[in-house]
Structures are given as structure tokens and as C-alpha cells.
Enzyme design. Structure first.
Site, PDB file in Angstrom:
ATOM      1  N   TYR A  26      69.432  21.462  42.473  1.00  0.00           N
ATOM      2  CA  TYR A  26      70.649  21.587  41.657  1.00  0.00           C
ATOM      3  C   TYR A  26      70.334  21.232  40.200  1.00  0.00           C
ATOM      4  O   TYR A  26      70.697  21.977  39.278  1.00  0.00           O
ATOM      5  CB  TYR A  26      71.737  20.664  42.214  1.00  0.00           C
TER       6      TYR A  26
ATOM      7  N   THR B 192      89.051  27.601  42.465  1.00  0.00           N
ATOM      8  CA  THR B 192      89.236  26.173  42.730  1.00  0.00           C
ATOM      9  C   THR B 192      88.609  25.349  41.590  1.00  0.00           C
ATOM     10  O   THR B 192      88.002  25.906  40.684  1.00  0.00           O
ATOM     11  CB  THR B 192      88.597  25.805  44.100  1.00  0.00           C
TER      12      THR B 192
END
Ligand SMILES: NC(=O)C1=CN([C@@H]2O[C@H](COP(=O)(O)OP(=O)(O)OC[C@H]3O[C@@H](n4cnc5c(N)ncnc54)[C@H](OP(=O)(O)O)[C@@H]3O)[C@@H](O)[C@H]2O)C=CC1
Ligand SMILES: CC1=C(/C=C/C(C)=C/C=C/C(C)=C/C=O)C(C)(C)CCC1
Length: 297
Positions: free
Chosen positions: A180, A29
Site C-alpha cells: 500500500y 463511499t
């Protein structure tokens, strides 16, 4: 038109890739799928390294149909499990004589606190340590296939990242968004240290900020999803987001810039920590220690 104007950076390389072999992680994806599609369009044998093989097969069929290239394969790779990474590498090395392009693209963002199969915090575990181990296992093949390249997907978010060696696994304190950013800083430090070690080997490496891109990356944050929708006009399509990865993988004459960071198909500014060679070396050593690897490879 406005979005096209804002999403600078198009990979204009005409390089064709018959006989070349590429791996793209997280290629079912988003940016990874578009990167794989472009490489397939140029004639490469492309391995989609995906944690969900069914999703991978759907993407592979789509890429085969769009490009007419039947040499698009799906292999299981779960970067949150070192056993899966080792199994992927073992099978790939048995199957293929060459590896010219390794695109370390897969990533997770803003997960609630969780751990990989080996007990690493999910962001540092998947985004950094998983790709660190994968690269280690494939490096000899990349060297044998030189000239070859490794592209590591980082982020503008690395500017907010810090490597807290005393809290690498987020056990003392944890913020999903900062975790992150820390992992994306780790991607940049890994790229720099790897480039230093690979000098003269014919293998070069680059880190990339793909831009702010519509994808499934925002799946853990409704605020981010809402922001992405509200400001959709400023957000790149995955195909636009793939351009800088492709630029680093394909542009001729980029070898002298090994270790550099790119955004919008040009050199990009790296944070103060991201330029710190001492932190890069320490992170390398700690990563080897965590993964049970020798320090010199
Ligand atoms: N989108 C953006 O705005 C930005 C993206 N980036 C970076 O670009 C890269 C690609 O992101 P993008 O396409 O946007 O995100 P997506 O979420 O659309 O794609 C991420 C891919 O990574 C895969 N993945 C996640 N965890 C694992 C795992 N444990 N093992 C193997 N594969 C895994 C996903 O698989 P599955 O589908 O099974 O979950 C998916 O294929 C990431 O590294 C991201 O950090 C950087 C800056 C901005
Ligand atoms: C300030 C601002 C924006 C910028 C968002 C940025 C800069 C996001 C960066 C995201 C990253 C780096 C994600 C993955 O790594 C938007 C949403 C465009 C809308 C306008 C306001």
C-alpha cells in the site's frame, strides 16, 4: 470538540461550479462520496466512477437528495481492469464536451496478495497504474477544458514506501501494508512528473494525504479497524477527510504549486524518494511500458 480541534484543515473556498464537470473515482463511499457531494453542492455535473454501480446509485441518490443537484451520474469503472478503464473513458469522452476536475480518489489498502485482470499486483495496479491509465485517456479533454485540475489521493504512508523496480508486482517478496505504501509513493511521484510535463498547459495536479479517516479502507485489516475504533477521537470523519482534496481542487491561485503534496489543506512534507525526479521519470516510463502507452503524452 477534541476531534474537531485535531482535524485541521477546512476548505474555505466559496467557488461555485455551475457548468463545470468533475469525475471522482471510488465515490460510492468514504472520502470520495463526501468529495463528490461537496462538488455537487457547488453545482458541478459530477460523475461517480465506481466499480459497483448499485453502490454508486445509492450514493448518487443520497447526494442528489442532500444537494438538490440532479446532475450526479454513476458510471462503471473498475480500476483493476484496463478494459473497464478504457470503456469508461471512451463513453465519458463521447458523452461530455468538458472535464474540469479529475479526482483520482479510489484506493485499496492491505489486500492479501492478489492481481488485477491484467496481472498487476492489486495495490500498484489499482492505486497507481489504474489511475495512471485513466488520467492518460482523459488528459486531452482536461487540456481542452483548461483551467482544469487533477487531484491524486496519496497518503502519509508514502513515507514507508519504496519503488522496487525489480519487484514492482510483489512477486519476489510481498507485504500487504508496504505494498500500500509503495503504491501511495507512486501516486506522489506520478503527480510530480505529470506536473512537470503539464507546465504551461493550464492543467495542474496535486497529491493529497487526507488525514486518518473513518472509512471502509481498513476492510482488510482487523488490527487497523480495532485501532481506528480505539482511537476514534483522533480519526477524521469522511467529510473532514475530503477537505484537502477539495482545497486542491478549488482553491484559487494554487496553480504555481502544481506537483506539490498537501495535507490538512496546506503544503506537506514528502519523503526523500518522493522528491526524486529520476525515480519519478523511471516510474513514468515503466508504467507506460506496462500499460502499452507511448512514453510522451
Ligand atoms: N481513510 C484513511 O485514513 C486514508 C485514506 N487515504 C486514501 O484516500 C482514498 C479514499 O479512501 P477511503 O475513502 O478512506 O476508502 P474507502 O475504502 O472508504 O473507499 C475507497 C473507494 O475506492 C473504491 N475502489 C476500490 N477498488 C476499486 C477498483 N478496483 N475500481 C474502482 N474503485 C475501487 C471503493 O469501491 P468499493 O466500495 O466498491 O470497494 C471505494 O469506493 C484512497 O486512495 C486512500 O488510499 C489516504 C490516507 C488515509
Ligand atoms: C500512532 C497512532 C495513530 C496513528 C495512526 C496513523 C498515523 C495512521 C495512518 C494511516 C494511514 C496513513 C492510512 C491510510 O493511508 C492512531 C490510530 C491515530 C491512534 C493513536 C496512535
Amino acid at each position: 470538540k477534541i476531534r474537531k480541534m485535531l482535524s485541521n484543515g477546512v476548505c474555505t473556498s466559496n467557488v461555485q461550479l455551475p457548468g463545470k464537470v468533475a469525475i471522482v473515482t471510488g465515490a460510492n463511499t468514504g472520502i470520495g462520496k463526501e468529495t463528490a457531494k461537496d462538488l455537487a453542492q457547488r453545482g458541478a455535473r459530477v460523475y461517480l466512477a465506481c466499480r459497483d454501480v448499485d453502490k454508486g446509485e445509492l450514493a448518487a441518490r443520497e447526494i442528489q437528495a442532500a444537494t438538490g443537484n440532479s446532475q450526479v451520474f454513476v458510471r462503471k469503472l473498475d480500476l483493476a481492469d484496463t478494459k473497464s478503464i478504457r470503456a469508461f473513458a471512451k463513453d465519458f469522452l463521447a458523452e461530455e464536451k468538458h472535464l474540469h476536475l479529475l479526482i483520482n480518489n479510489a484506493g485499496v489498502m492491505m489486500c492479501p496478495y492478489s492481481k488485477t485482470a491484467d496481472g498487476f499486483e492489486m495495490h500498484i495496479g489499482v492505486n497507481h497504474l489504474g489511475h495512471f491509465l485513466l488520467t492518460h485517456l482523459l488528459l486531452e479533454k482536461l487540456k481542452e477544458s483548461a483551467p482544469s485540475r487533477i487531484v491524486n489521493l496519496s497518503s502519509l504512508g508514502h513515507h514507508l514506501g519504496r519503488i522496487h523496480f525489480h519487484n514492482l508486482q510483489g512477486e519476489k517478496f510481498y507485504s500487504a501494508s508496504l505494498a500500500y505504501c509503495h503504491s501511495k509513493l507512486a501516486n506522489i511521484l506520478f503527480t510530480k512528473e505529470l506536473a512537470r510535463r503539464l507546465k504551461g498547459s493550464g492543467v495542474t495536479t496535486y497529491s493529497v494525504h487526507p488525514g486518518t479517516v473513518h472509512s471502509e479502507l481498513t476492510r482488510h485489516s482487523s488490527i487497523m479497524r480495532w485501532l481506528w475504533q480505539l482511537f476514534f477521537i483522533f480519526i477524521k470523519t469522511p467529510q473532514e477527510g475530503a477537505q484537502t482534496s477539495l482545497y486542491c481542487a478549488l482553491t484559487e491561485g494554487l496553480e504555481s504549486l502544481s506537483g506539490s503534496h498537501f495535507s490538512d489543506c496546506q503544503l506537506a512534507w514528502v519523503s526523500y524518494q518522493g522528491r526524486n525526479e529520476i525515480i519519478a521519470r523511471r516510474l513514468w516510463n515503466v508504467s507506460c511500458d506496462l500499460l502499452g502507452l507511448p512514453v510522451d503524452w
